[in-house]
Motif scaffolding. Sequence first.
Motif, short mmCIF file in Angstrom:
data_model
loop_
_atom_site.label_atom_id
_atom_site.label_comp_id
_atom_site.label_asym_id
_atom_site.label_seq_id
_atom_site.Cartn_x
_atom_site.Cartn_y
_atom_site.Cartn_z
N ARG A 170 0.84 -1.21 0.00
CA ARG A 170 0.00 0.00 0.00
C ARG A 170 0.87 1.26 0.00
O ARG A 170 0.57 2.23 -0.69
CB ARG A 170 -0.93 0.00 1.22
N ARG A 177 1.26 6.46 -7.05
CA ARG A 177 0.15 7.35 -7.40
C ARG A 177 0.63 8.79 -7.55
O ARG A 177 0.22 9.52 -8.45
CB ARG A 177 -0.92 7.27 -6.31
N THR A 196 -3.65 -4.01 -7.94
CA THR A 196 -3.89 -2.92 -6.98
C THR A 196 -5.17 -3.18 -6.19
O THR A 196 -5.47 -2.45 -5.25
CB THR A 196 -4.04 -1.57 -7.71
N PHE A 197 -5.93 -4.21 -6.56
CA PHE A 197 -7.22 -4.51 -5.95
C PHE A 197 -7.05 -4.76 -4.45
O PHE A 197 -6.17 -5.50 -4.03
CB PHE A 197 -7.85 -5.73 -6.62
N ASN A 198 -7.91 -4.11 -3.67
CA ASN A 198 -7.88 -4.21 -2.20
C ASN A 198 -6.62 -3.59 -1.59
O ASN A 198 -6.34 -3.79 -0.41
CB ASN A 198 -8.01 -5.66 -1.73
N ASP A 221 -5.24 -0.23 -3.25
CA ASP A 221 -5.34 1.20 -3.55
C ASP A 221 -6.42 1.39 -4.62
O ASP A 221 -6.23 1.02 -5.78
CB ASP A 221 -4.00 1.73 -4.05
N ASP A 222 -7.54 1.97 -4.21
CA ASP A 222 -8.66 2.13 -5.15
C ASP A 222 -8.53 3.36 -6.03
O ASP A 222 -9.45 3.72 -6.77
CB ASP A 222 -10.01 2.14 -4.42
N SER A 223 -7.36 4.01 -5.99
CA SER A 223 -7.11 5.15 -6.87
C SER A 223 -6.85 4.69 -8.30
O SER A 223 -6.90 5.49 -9.24
CB SER A 223 -5.91 5.96 -6.38
N GLU A 252 -7.45 2.27 -11.69
CA GLU A 252 -8.48 1.58 -12.46
C GLU A 252 -7.82 0.55 -13.39
O GLU A 252 -6.88 0.88 -14.12
CB GLU A 252 -9.26 2.60 -13.29
N ARG A 253 -8.29 -0.67 -13.32
CA ARG A 253 -7.72 -1.75 -14.13
C ARG A 253 -8.19 -1.63 -15.57
O ARG A 253 -9.36 -1.39 -15.84
CB ARG A 253 -8.17 -3.11 -13.56
N TYR A 307 -2.84 -0.35 -15.41
CA TYR A 307 -3.63 0.46 -14.49
C TYR A 307 -3.42 1.94 -14.80
O TYR A 307 -2.33 2.36 -15.18
CB TYR A 307 -3.23 0.17 -13.03
N ARG A 362 -7.79 6.81 -11.56
CA ARG A 362 -9.19 7.15 -11.82
C ARG A 362 -9.33 8.65 -11.99
O ARG A 362 -8.67 9.44 -11.30
CB ARG A 362 -10.07 6.69 -10.65
#
Length: 272
Positions: free
Chosen positions: A226, A233, A250-252, A254-256, A258-259, A268, A271
Amino acid sequence: MVNEHDFAYIRKLVYDNSAIVLETGKEYLVDSRINPLAKAKGFASLSEFVKKLQQTPYGPLHYDVIEAMTTNETSFFRDAHPFEAMKTTVLPEMAEKLALKKRLNIWSAACSSGQEPYSLAMLANEFFNSQPSWKVSITASDISEEMLSYTKKGHYTQLEINRGLPVTMMVKYFENHGSVWKAKDNIRNMLDFRKLNLSAPWPMMPKMDIIFLRNVLIYFDQETKRGILNKVRNQLHPDGYLFLGSAETTFNLDDSFERKLIGRAVCYQLRK
């Protein structure tokens, strides 16, 4: 086989200095990498070597252990799909978006012995060859000084060359010097070399349009992953691309991010 006590010591030494996690079951890796080092340093056994490490303040011997345990295997154009995505989609898109600036910054993080940054250099040179006004800079970083030194030289054995490098590119971008192939200046000069520990504070670098951070996150724990993705980022240009290894996500974490799927390559973007 390394005993439990010695494995625990080496695991802590490696984690404290690189954040790389040696999980239970990786004893064979310590055996295969530290046993030869212990013998080369004149110790009769791995246990004797570990005892010396424990009795000595952190210094060259400890650093050699970190070097041995953080060096990972690689090859030219490894896992071909990200490079195909670069060729068909990412580079054309960047050429259009950055048409006025005519500058592209790429980062090959944890570059090991350098086949990845040289692969990226060849790919970029092929694409921008007819556009000499473009400046492509590729940052090649690794925690290992030994690997960075290897990369700077750009000398590869025939076996290393045979692993993934097409013959046409070998002839075009490398010169034969007896038992080794040397990278030509036109791709070597595209590379900027930096020693960098991904889990420690990063030095000042330009914003990156493309980051290759492949097959390295798998060695870290969740908290470290993380932290690294948080720094990625901030380092990645808003329209940039991040490529991870096929077993990484990046799943679970960092939700910044987008795959996205480009052909058979997963990448990635930040977003919007």
